[in-house]
Design a protein around this motif. Structure first.
Motif: not given
Lengths: 343, 343
Positions: B57-60, B51-53, A71-72
C-alpha cells in the motif's frame, strides 16, 4: 572449532547497505549471496547502481542520493519492516548519503539494541583515499554504533589518525578504536606482513617461511583478546574480496559462543574467502591469454580493453563456490590463534 | 523426466532486468537467488529501487529512467560485458524504460542469436492494467525477440487483443502469439480453472475433484505441442510467485532436451514454486494472529498496518527453501502431460 560457533538453521534477518553492480561481484553482489547461502534473509539497499566495479576504468549508472536512501528507510519504518537482527554497511557514496545511513543505523540500534552491526568503513587503500575527506568525521561518529568493524590497514590509520609503524603504534590505534570509539571487535583481514610485523609476531604465529603471506588480526574488548593467523597470498588483483569477507564474518559471528566469537567468525571467513580466491585464481589461469594479461599501466592506457578483460577474468567465482560458502563443519577453518602478550 | 533436462554444472550467465525491493521477495529478489542456487551467474539490472512491493500500500524509493538504464547497458557493451547466454526481463516502469530494454535485447540477440530470452510481459492482472497503456505496443514489438514468454491470462488477452471465453478463442490467442508474433514458447502458470476450461480439458488432465485447482499450460511451436497440468490452489495472496516461476522456467529450460524442453522446464518450475508456496503458507499459519489477518479492504482502509502485517507474513520463504530450489532429481516434478487434440 567449538560447535557453539555453528550458525542456527534460521539465523535471522540481515540488512545490507552497499553498492550494486550489474556485472560481477563487489559490494552487495559479493556479500548478499554468501549470507543467503548460510540461511539469512537479506534485505538489500543499493547505494549505487553501476554497470561494473570502478576497477574496469569505465563504469555507468547512478548513485543514490541521501533523499533516495531516506525515502527507502522511512517507508520501511512506517511499514514496520525494521525487523533486522543484523546490519551490514559497505561502500556509501559521500558524506550526505553516509549521514542518512548513520541516522538509520542509530534508529535500528535504538529499536533493537541487541542487533549486530558490522561496519566496513570503506574509505581507501594503500595510502590513498577514494572517497571525499568529509566522510571521515561521519565514520568516526558512526563507530560507537558498530559491534564489529572491518577496516583495512589504511582505514585504521585514517580513523584513528595514527600512522602504524611498529607494535606500539598498532596497540595505540587499537586502543583508540576500543576505548575512544567503543568498538567491541576490530577485524583486519589482509595485512601485508612487513618485516617489523613479522618480528613482532610470537614465533608460534609466524608462517612457515617461503610463500608470501598476509596476516589477519582480530582485536576484541572482551578479555582484551587479540588473535592472528597468516594465510598465503594469492597473486594478482581481485575485487569484492573484502565485501565477501565482511559478510562471512557477520554470518559466522555467534555471540552465544562467548569470548572467542569474533576470532571464530573471522576464522571461518578467512578460510572460505581464501578457498573462493584460490578457485577464482585457478579459473583465471585457464582463460585465453588476452583475458589474463598481467597488470601494466602503460599498456592499459594504450589499450583500455586490456584492463577490462583482465578484470572480467578475475571476477570472483562466487556462484561456483557455493559448496565452500555453505560449509559449517568445525574443521572448515584453521582457527586463529591468540597473540599472547600483545598488550 | 528424461535426464537430458538436467541443468549442467556450469550453466552459464543470465542477465536479469526487473524491479528491486529492499525488503522481501518480488522481482529480482524472487528471481535471482533461485537462478544462483542452480549455478547461474546472474547479472542484475534494477529497474526500480523500492522499499517493498506495492501490495503493502505504501512504498518508497526511485525508478530508473530510460537514460539510467541506457547508461548501464552502453557501458556494459563498451566494457565487453555482454557475455550473457540468457536474458530475463520482468517489471519495467513505463514505455521509455521498456524501449531502452527492448533496444538492449535486440543488441544482445544480434550479437548472440542463440541467447535464450524469457520475457515476462508484466502489464496487469484480473482485467486491470497496472502500467500505462502505451507500454502495450512496445511489448508487442518486443515479442519477436523472445524465446519464451510467461504472461498471465489477462496479459495474453491484452497482447493478442483477444478476449478468451472458450477453447476457440484460446486457440486463436495462442495462434496470434506463435504466428503473428513468432513466439516459440508460451507458458501460462496459474489459470483459474473455469467451468468451460475444465470441460475442455481431456479427462486424463482433469484434476481429482475436490480441492480448488489452478491450470498450467505450455504451448510450443515445435511439434505444435500443448501441455497442461493442474495444481491445487494454495489459499491467500502471495507476491513474487510469478517472478520466481519465470526464473525457474528459464533456469530449467534446456534446449538440447528437444521438443519437450519447455514442458519439462515448466514442470520443474511448477513443482518447485508449489513447494515454496506450500512452505510459505505453512509458515504464515504459524504467525501471531495480527500478522495473518484475512484480506478485508474495509478494515485495511481503517488500519493500513493491518494490510502491511499480512503482506509481511506472506513474503516467500525463499531462503528457507533453497533445498527445494536446488533439486535436480528427475522425480522432482510431476510432469506436464500433452493435451492431445488441442489444435
Amino acid at each position: 572449532m567449538s560447535t557453539s560457533s555453528a550458525i542456527p538453521e534460521n539465523p535471522g534477518r540481515v540488512l545490507s547497505i552497499q553498492s550494486h553492480v550489474a556485472f560481477g561481484y563487489v559490494g552487495g553482489k559479493a556479500a548478499v549471496f554468501p549470507l543467503q547461502c548460510l540461511g539469512y534473509d537479506v534485505d538489500v539497499v543499493n547505494t549505487v547502481n553501476f554497470s561494473n566495479h570502478s576497477g574496469y576504468g569505465r563504469f555507468g549508472g547512478t548513485r543514490a542520493t541521501a533523499d533516495d536512501l531516506r525515502s527507502v528507510f522511512d517507508t520501511m519504518e512506517k511499514n514496520e519492516l525494521l525487523a533486522q537482527d543484523r546490519l551490514l554497511t559497505g561502500y556509501i557514496p559521500g558524506a550526505e548519503a553516509l549521514s542518512a545511513v548513520a541516522d538509520f543505523a542509530a534508529k535500528l540500534k535504538e529499536r533493537k539494541p541487541e542487533a549486530i552491526y558490522l561496519l566496513d568503513p570503506v574509505m581507501g587503500d594503500s595510502g590513498r583515499l577514494y572517497v571525499a575527506a568529509d566522510v571521515i568525521p561521519v565514520y568516526r561518529n558512526l563507530l560507537h554504533l558498530a559491534d564489529i568493524i572491518t577496516p583495512n590497514w589504511f582505514e585504521v590509520e585514517t580513523l584513528t589518525d595514527t600512522p602504524i609503524r611498529d607494535l606500539d603504534s598498532l596497540r595505540a590505534a587499537f586502543r583508540v578504536l576500543h576505548e575512544r570509539y567503543h568498538v567491541p571487535h576490530v577485524v583486519l583481514s589482509s595485512i601485508p606482513l612487513t618485516p617489523w610485523l613479522l618480528d613482532a609476531l610470537p614465533p608460534s604465529l609466524r608462517p612457515a617461511s617461503g610463500t608470501e603471506q598476509l596476516l589477519c588480526l582480530t582485536s576484541s574488548i572482551h578479555g582484551q583478546a587479540v588473535h592472528a593467523r597468516c594465510v598465503p597470498l594469492i597473486p594478482g588483483y581481485f575485487s569484492g574480496v573484502g565485501d565477501m569477507f565482511s559478510a562471512l564474518t557477520l554470518a559466522h559471528f555467534v555471540p552465544e559462543s562467548g569470548e572467542g566469537a569474533i576470532s571464530r567468525a573471522a576464522s571461518y571467513a578467512l578460510a572460505k574467502t581464501h578457498a573462493v580466491l584460490q578457485r577464482t585464481h585457478e579459473y583465471a589461469l585457464g582463460l585465453p591469454e588476452d583475458e589474463r594479461q598481467p597488470t601494466d599501466d602503460e599498456k592499459d592506457v594504450v589499450e583500455p580493453l586490456r584492463k577490462t578483460r583482465r578484470m572480467r577474468g578475475r571476477e570472483l567465482r562466487l556462484i561456483q563456490s557455493q559448496d565452500i560458502l555453505r560449509r559449517l563443519e568445525d574443521d572448515v577453518a584453521q582457527r586463529m590463534m591468540p597473540w599472547e602478550g600483545f598488550w
